[in-house]
Write a protein that holds these residues in place. Structure first.
Motif, PDB file in Angstrom:
ATOM      1  N   ASP A 191      -0.533 -18.789 -30.104  1.00  0.00           N
ATOM      2  CA  ASP A 191      -1.920 -18.312 -30.131  1.00  0.00           C
ATOM      3  C   ASP A 191      -2.884 -19.397 -29.646  1.00  0.00           C
ATOM      4  O   ASP A 191      -3.888 -19.108 -28.977  1.00  0.00           O
ATOM      5  CB  ASP A 191      -2.305 -17.865 -31.539  1.00  0.00           C
ATOM      6  N   SER A 192      -2.578 -20.656 -29.969  1.00  0.00           N
ATOM      7  CA  SER A 192      -3.426 -21.765 -29.525  1.00  0.00           C
ATOM      8  C   SER A 192      -3.425 -21.875 -28.012  1.00  0.00           C
ATOM      9  O   SER A 192      -4.480 -22.058 -27.383  1.00  0.00           O
ATOM     10  CB  SER A 192      -2.927 -23.084 -30.127  1.00  0.00           C
ATOM     11  N   VAL A 193      -2.249 -21.754 -27.420  1.00  0.00           N
ATOM     12  CA  VAL A 193      -2.136 -21.834 -25.960  1.00  0.00           C
ATOM     13  C   VAL A 193      -2.880 -20.683 -25.299  1.00  0.00           C
ATOM     14  O   VAL A 193      -3.581 -20.869 -24.299  1.00  0.00           O
ATOM     15  CB  VAL A 193      -0.645 -21.848 -25.539  1.00  0.00           C
ATOM     16  N   ASP A 194      -2.748 -19.483 -25.869  1.00  0.00           N
ATOM     17  CA  ASP A 194      -3.481 -18.331 -25.324  1.00  0.00           C
ATOM     18  C   ASP A 194      -4.990 -18.570 -25.403  1.00  0.00           C
ATOM     19  O   ASP A 194      -5.729 -18.258 -24.459  1.00  0.00           O
ATOM     20  CB  ASP A 194      -3.121 -17.054 -26.097  1.00  0.00           C
ATOM     21  N   ALA A 195      -5.444 -19.133 -26.526  1.00  0.00           N
ATOM     22  CA  ALA A 195      -6.870 -19.390 -26.710  1.00  0.00           C
ATOM     23  C   ALA A 195      -7.365 -20.465 -25.740  1.00  0.00           C
ATOM     24  O   ALA A 195      -8.480 -20.370 -25.212  1.00  0.00           O
ATOM     25  CB  ALA A 195      -7.142 -19.813 -28.152  1.00  0.00           C
ATOM     26  N   LEU A 196      -6.539 -21.484 -25.484  1.00  0.00           N
ATOM     27  CA  LEU A 196      -6.893 -22.500 -24.490  1.00  0.00           C
ATOM     28  C   LEU A 196      -7.034 -21.867 -23.113  1.00  0.00           C
ATOM     29  O   LEU A 196      -8.001 -22.107 -22.387  1.00  0.00           O
ATOM     30  CB  LEU A 196      -5.815 -23.594 -24.444  1.00  0.00           C
ATOM     31  N   LYS A 224     -11.268 -20.030 -25.200  1.00  0.00           N
ATOM     32  CA  LYS A 224     -11.827 -19.771 -26.529  1.00  0.00           C
ATOM     33  C   LYS A 224     -11.843 -21.022 -27.402  1.00  0.00           C
ATOM     34  O   LYS A 224     -12.567 -21.072 -28.399  1.00  0.00           O
ATOM     35  CB  LYS A 224     -11.040 -18.656 -27.219  1.00  0.00           C
ATOM     36  N   ILE A 225     -11.006 -21.990 -27.076  1.00  0.00           N
ATOM     37  CA  ILE A 225     -11.008 -23.270 -27.783  1.00  0.00           C
ATOM     38  C   ILE A 225     -10.955 -24.395 -26.751  1.00  0.00           C
ATOM     39  O   ILE A 225     -10.611 -24.170 -25.585  1.00  0.00           O
ATOM     40  CB  ILE A 225      -9.835 -23.401 -28.776  1.00  0.00           C
ATOM     41  N   ASP A 226     -11.269 -25.602 -27.211  1.00  0.00           N
ATOM     42  CA  ASP A 226     -11.294 -26.755 -26.302  1.00  0.00           C
ATOM     43  C   ASP A 226     -10.032 -27.607 -26.387  1.00  0.00           C
ATOM     44  O   ASP A 226      -9.685 -28.311 -25.428  1.00  0.00           O
ATOM     45  CB  ASP A 226     -12.506 -27.629 -26.617  1.00  0.00           C
ATOM     46  N   VAL A 282       7.907 -25.290 -25.804  1.00  0.00           N
ATOM     47  CA  VAL A 282       7.881 -24.121 -24.914  1.00  0.00           C
ATOM     48  C   VAL A 282       6.457 -23.662 -24.623  1.00  0.00           C
ATOM     49  O   VAL A 282       6.093 -23.406 -23.471  1.00  0.00           O
ATOM     50  CB  VAL A 282       8.701 -22.962 -25.517  1.00  0.00           C
ATOM     51  N   ALA A 283       5.624 -23.549 -25.661  1.00  0.00           N
ATOM     52  CA  ALA A 283       4.265 -23.046 -25.471  1.00  0.00           C
ATOM     53  C   ALA A 283       3.471 -23.923 -24.510  1.00  0.00           C
ATOM     54  O   ALA A 283       2.739 -23.425 -23.646  1.00  0.00           O
ATOM     55  CB  ALA A 283       3.547 -22.961 -26.820  1.00  0.00           C
TER      56      ALA A 283
END
Length: 341
Positions: A197-202, A206-208, A219-220
């Motif tokens: 989810d963090s990678v998708d948000a980057l 959506k996130i910095d 993998v992510a």
């Protein structure tokens, strides 16, 4: 007398014919006999073995990918069956092991200590019905960003930063690192997301930045690096020293530039990735787990890069949680004594 003997012989013949008929019927009706034979064969093939559920991590993390490689090898080489399952990582694995849902689990060495001692994540709720199997590799604290202007941890102030699922090991690692730079959770705009989810948000802006604590390459992050220029934020020597002063389980670590194709090497800190087992898992089964891993390190490395880090000295380096008797038996055969309960 003759009549009596004749009658007795006739009855014997009838009984013999019935017995033959039943035996023939059992063989012809292969459902029963074949089924019994199949079951017997199955029992013989798994004598002394158990079916163990192995809690790993998210499906885009190193725990799950490497855990699957190990599980398949153990299952194919021994009579101990191991199934690797997706989980929410260290804390989740310990909690599910405590409930009896998992028998094995991947954990960060710091989270393992929290549980055993009843601190931080497990404050007032100590869990100590597990033992160490082996330390396998180092997990790096990776601060990932697509913004080249974020060059130090101090630059995260005021930024939108994923610091792992709330209460997770990653969450506490993030707070430790931020704290070494004089920052708190209130100094950033935090989000609480898994690696994927963090990678998708980057990717979506959506996130910095995001904290990812896992064996590199992860993998992510690798997936993200195939389409975007990825940057890893380094820690400097002064702040690493400050961090280790309060949290000695961290070790300085360098992620080389070729891991993700970054412009330069990244200096960060790492903790150990450890396999633990419930205390009630049999000695033979844990022996099968640890012996299979270390006797086949070379071929395991061909299936997953983390196999290259398997090392007996590192495997036996855990001091705060005793080892399982099955693990101790294997290491003793290699001339290394480890503490047990």
């Amino acid at each position: 007398m003759k009549k009596f003997l004749a009658l007795l012989m006739a009855m014997s013949m009838v009984l013999a014919m019935v017995a033959c008929s039943n035996t023939s019927g059992g063989n012809t009706g292969s459902g029963n006999t074949s089924g019994d034979d199949t079951n017997t064969s199955g029992d013989t093939g798994s004598t002394g073995g158990a079916e163990l559920t192995f809690g790993t991590g998210g499906d885009q993390g190193t725990y799950y990918a490497f855990g699957n490689v190990l599980a398949q090898r153990i299952s194919s080489d021994t009579d101990t069956g191991v199934t690797a399952v997706v989980s929410n990582g260290s804390q989740d694995n310990i909690e599910n092991m405590d409930m009896g849902n998992y028998q094995l689990g991947f954990v960060q060495s710091d989270v393992m200590s929290y549980a055993y001692e009843g601190t931080n994540l497990f404050d007032g709720m100590a869990v100590n019905n597990f033992s160490t199997v082996a330390a396998l590799y180092m997990e790096q604290v990776q601060i990932v960003t697509l913004d080249p202007t974020i060059q130090t941890v101090a630059d995260l102030e005021g930024k939108r930063v994923s610091i792992g699922s709330s209460g997770s090991g990653v969450y506490y690692n993030a707070l430790d690192v931020l704290g070494a730079y004089g920052l708190t959770e209130e100094d950033i705009t935090p989000t609480y997301q898994s690696f994927g989810d963090s990678v998708d948000a980057l990717q979506d802006g959506k996130i910095d930045a995001a904290f990812v604590v896992a064996g590199a390459p992860t993998v992510a992050v690798t997936t993200l690096a195939t389409s975007r220029d990825v940057y890893l934020v380094s820690l400097d020597a002064e702040h690493i020293a400050a961090l280790r002063e309060t949290s000695p389980y961290y070790t300085e670590y360098t992620i080389s530039a070729d891991v993700y194709g970054t412009e330069e090497d990244c200096t960060t800190v790492a903790i150990a990735a450890v396999i633990i087992a419930r205390d009630d898992v049999s000695e033979d089964d844990v022996y099968n787990v640890v012996s299979t891993i270390f006797e086949n390190a070379e071929s395991i490395a061909s299936a997953h890069d983390k196999g290259n880090e398997l090392d007996l000295e590192f495997a036996t380096s855990i001091t705060n949680v005793p080892y399982h008797p099955g693990a101790a038996r294997y290491f003793s055969e290699k001339g290394i004594e480890v503490p047990t309960k």
